[in-house]
Design an enzyme around this catalytic site. Structure first.
Site, PDB file in Angstrom:
ATOM      1  N   LYS A 174       0.940  -1.073   0.051  1.00 28.80           N
ATOM      2  CA  LYS A 174       0.105  -0.112   0.016  1.00 28.80           C
ATOM      3  C   LYS A 174       0.924   1.367  -0.011  1.00 28.80           C
ATOM      4  O   LYS A 174       1.774   1.384   0.681  1.00 28.80           O
ATOM      5  CB  LYS A 174      -0.916   0.056   1.349  1.00 28.80           C
TER       6      LYS A 174
ATOM      7  N   LYS B 214       4.925   2.615   8.783  1.00 29.83           N
ATOM      8  CA  LYS B 214       3.536   3.568   9.141  1.00 29.83           C
ATOM      9  C   LYS B 214       2.472   2.656   9.317  1.00 29.83           C
ATOM     10  O   LYS B 214       1.533   2.724  10.133  1.00 29.83           O
ATOM     11  CB  LYS B 214       3.522   4.649   7.794  1.00 29.83           C
TER      12      LYS B 214
ATOM     13  N   LYS C  16       5.582   2.252  -2.816  1.00 32.13           N
ATOM     14  CA  LYS C  16       5.505   3.617  -3.234  1.00 32.13           C
ATOM     15  C   LYS C  16       5.673   3.579  -4.872  1.00 32.13           C
ATOM     16  O   LYS C  16       6.437   2.902  -5.205  1.00 32.13           O
ATOM     17  CB  LYS C  16       6.460   4.421  -2.413  1.00 32.13           C
TER      18      LYS C  16
ATOM     19  N   THR D 148      -4.963  13.248   6.270  1.00 31.90           N
ATOM     20  CA  THR D 148      -3.561  13.558   6.574  1.00 31.90           C
ATOM     21  C   THR D 148      -3.148  14.576   7.526  1.00 31.90           C
ATOM     22  O   THR D 148      -2.611  14.533   8.581  1.00 31.90           O
ATOM     23  CB  THR D 148      -2.820  13.256   5.312  1.00 31.90           C
TER      24      THR D 148
ATOM     25  N   ASN E 198      -2.266  19.637  -0.055  1.00 32.60           N
ATOM     26  CA  ASN E 198      -3.284  18.951   0.684  1.00 32.60           C
ATOM     27  C   ASN E 198      -3.119  18.837   2.167  1.00 32.60           C
ATOM     28  O   ASN E 198      -3.865  18.931   2.900  1.00 32.60           O
ATOM     29  CB  ASN E 198      -3.978  17.819  -0.124  1.00 32.60           C
TER      30      ASN E 198
ATOM     31  N   SER F 179      -7.289   5.281   3.960  1.00 36.14           N
ATOM     32  CA  SER F 179      -7.381   4.887   2.661  1.00 36.14           C
ATOM     33  C   SER F 179      -7.868   3.376   3.159  1.00 36.14           C
ATOM     34  O   SER F 179      -8.302   2.669   2.398  1.00 36.14           O
ATOM     35  CB  SER F 179      -5.808   4.682   2.167  1.00 36.14           C
TER      36      SER F 179
HETATM   37  N1  GLU Z   1       0.797   8.940   0.176  1.00 36.73           N
HETATM   38  C1  GLU Z   1       0.172   8.782   1.595  1.00 36.73           C
HETATM   39  C2  GLU Z   1       1.240   8.708   2.472  1.00 36.73           C
HETATM   40  O1  GLU Z   1       2.411   8.659   2.232  1.00 36.73           O
HETATM   41  C3  GLU Z   1      -0.716   7.807   1.794  1.00 36.73           C
HETATM   42  C4  GLU Z   1      -0.735   6.610   1.324  1.00 36.73           C
HETATM   43  C5  GLU Z   1      -2.024   5.754   0.970  1.00 36.73           C
HETATM   44  O2  GLU Z   1      -3.109   6.262   1.447  1.00 36.73           O
HETATM   45  O3  GLU Z   1      -1.963   4.632   0.688  1.00 36.73           O
HETATM   46  O4  GLU Z   1       1.097   8.325   3.527  1.00 36.73           O
END
Ligand code: GLU
Length: 431
Positions: free
Chosen positions: A86, A110, A122, A207, A233, A365
């Site tokens: 994810k 995380k 990522k 976030t 954002n 998410s």
């Molecule tokens: N891009 C966000 C992060 O770095 C969210 C990632 C997601 O929701 O999968 O945490």
């Protein structure tokens, strides 16, 4: 709280890449956990440090003027021991292999720390999104989904927005995936979609809200002077949440939005700035709130809470000595270099580290993915109250663990996350 712990991390190299930075913190946690002793002869540390795979592909993009450009695109899958891969997709000129690898690793920790059943990944494309028209962005989003279709999937690897991408980009990716599946609708292929298109209420603000809710477990938000760096954002919603929880937002830094920084010791009218930005655009904001201070000065200025919400390595050995904030809550991924971290920690600055502070996005998410799987729609209040509950619980758990183990908050975060993934790995065994 973290200042009561002394860090004896030896000499601190500066100028490290983001991957080296993430691995540096990871190594400190691994040293403390000593997994090779607890789980001997399992090569577990290697498993946790290195990504499962990093795929790089060329994407050809048709530009509006008829030309074709080839762009470097990546998807790094770091670890899926506790759940599907994810993580977001970043569009930024600086994207490279090293960066996506580091960010994928951060996602693993995380998600594990947040207690959600996801691994870490990522993606990214090396492109400046500001240079693309809407039609070019649509073609790029769809081309990315086509290029990485074989490794993505709602039960395999689920992208989301990151720097330079948003819910519209996710909608285009969802559309292409639907086509690739012979018109079968699979909403769980991406998260961070528009609410009108299988998205979740609260995902956009999650976030930024999470950063402030989490910070609130370590510092008093009400009455605090806050400075927010980055007004994308994350920063925008962090500033709004801080304002609504009674903080005085005295500084907003974003050269791209404001042409510099806004500073007002009496507090800026964040809701008015946000609504002007949304309804009338940047020029209207710039004419009503002209940039009135040097960004570096605002960043270094006195405040109770500094919220870096844009890029990595913002706080580094060059500026750490000048920073006067009492606490730093990291909305961005990796905004503080390890050498700056050690120096500021020594001075008693409280850190709310990225993998804890900015987990709100991936937590919602997860809620979105759950709603998609169960064909449910949760009300905004339900999403946000579940988010708050999770964030508060996680922050308290980390604080208690840090006290118990006598480590700083950041090391505690990594230790908790690493332990969780390592245990799962050992249950899984080898192939
Ligand atoms: N891009 C966000 C992060 O770095 C969210 C990632 C997601 O929701 O999968 O945490």
């Amino acid at each position: 709280m973290s200042s009561s712990v002394t860090l004896s991390w030896g000499s601190m190299p500066s100028g490290m890449s983001l991957r080296e930075n993430v691995n540096f913190y990871l190594e400190r946690a691994l040293e403390k956990l000593d997994l090779n002793r607890t789980f001997p002869r399992k090569d577990i540390e290697r498993r946790l440090m290195e990504p499962d795979s990093v795929v790089e592909r060329k994407i050809s993009l048709h530009m509006d003027d008829g030309s074709i450009v080839y762009l470097k695109a990546f998807r790094a899958q770091h670890n899926n021991d506790i759940g599907i891969y994810k993580g977001g997709i970043r569009w930024d000129a600086k994207v490279d292999r090293d960066e996506v690898e580091a960010l994928a690793s951060s996602m693993t920790w995380k998600c594990a720390l947040a207690g959600i059943p996801f691994g870490g990944a990522k993606g990214g494309v090396a492109v400046d999104p500001a240079s693309l028209s809407a039609a070019e962005k649509e073609r790029l989003a769809k081309a990315y989904m086509r290029a990485f279709n074989d490794i993505l999937g709602p039960d395999k690897d689920v992208p989301a927005p990151d720097m330079g991408t948003d819910s519209q980009v996710m909608a285009w990716m969802f559309k292409r995936y639907t086509e690739l599946c012979g018109d079968r609708i699979v909403p769980g292929i991406v998260t961070g979609k528009p609410v009108e298109l299988f998205g979740s209420h609260g995902r956009t603000e999650s976030t930024g809200y999470g950063v402030v809710l989490c910070a609130g477990q370590f510092v008093q938000v009400k009455g605090a002077r806050a400075v927010v760096q980055g007004f994308g954002n994350v920063g925008m919603h962090a500033a709004l949440k801080a304002h609504h929880l009674g903080a005085r937002v005295i500084g907003l830094i974003d050269p791209a939005v404001f042409g510099g920084a806004l500073y007002d010791p009496d507090g800026l009218d964040v809701p008015a700035i946000v609504s002007t930005l949304k309804k009338e655009g940047r020029d209207a904001v710039r004419s009503r709130w002209p940039a009135n201070e040097d960004p570096e000065k605002v960043l270094a200025g006195e405040c109770e809470m500094l919220l870096p919400c844009a890029r990595e390595n913002l706080i580094n050995s060059d500026n750490a000595g000048r920073i006067k904030a009492k606490a730093i809550a990291e909305g961005a991924n990796g905004p503080t270099t390890p050498d700056a971290y050690v120096a500021l920690h020594k001075r008693g600055v409280v850190f709310v580290p990225d993998i804890l502070a900015n987990a709100g996005g991936v937590i919602v998410s997860y809620f979105e993915w759950l709603q998609n799987r169960h064909e449910e729609y949760w009300e905004a209040e339900e999403v946000l109250s579940r988010l708050e509950e999770k964030i508060v619980r996680n922050a308290r758990k980390v604080a208690a663990y840090a006290r118990e183990r006598g480590v700083d908050i950041r090391t505690a975060c990594y230790m908790l996350a690493v332990e969780r993934v390592a245990r799962a790995r050992l249950y899984l065994g080898a192939q």
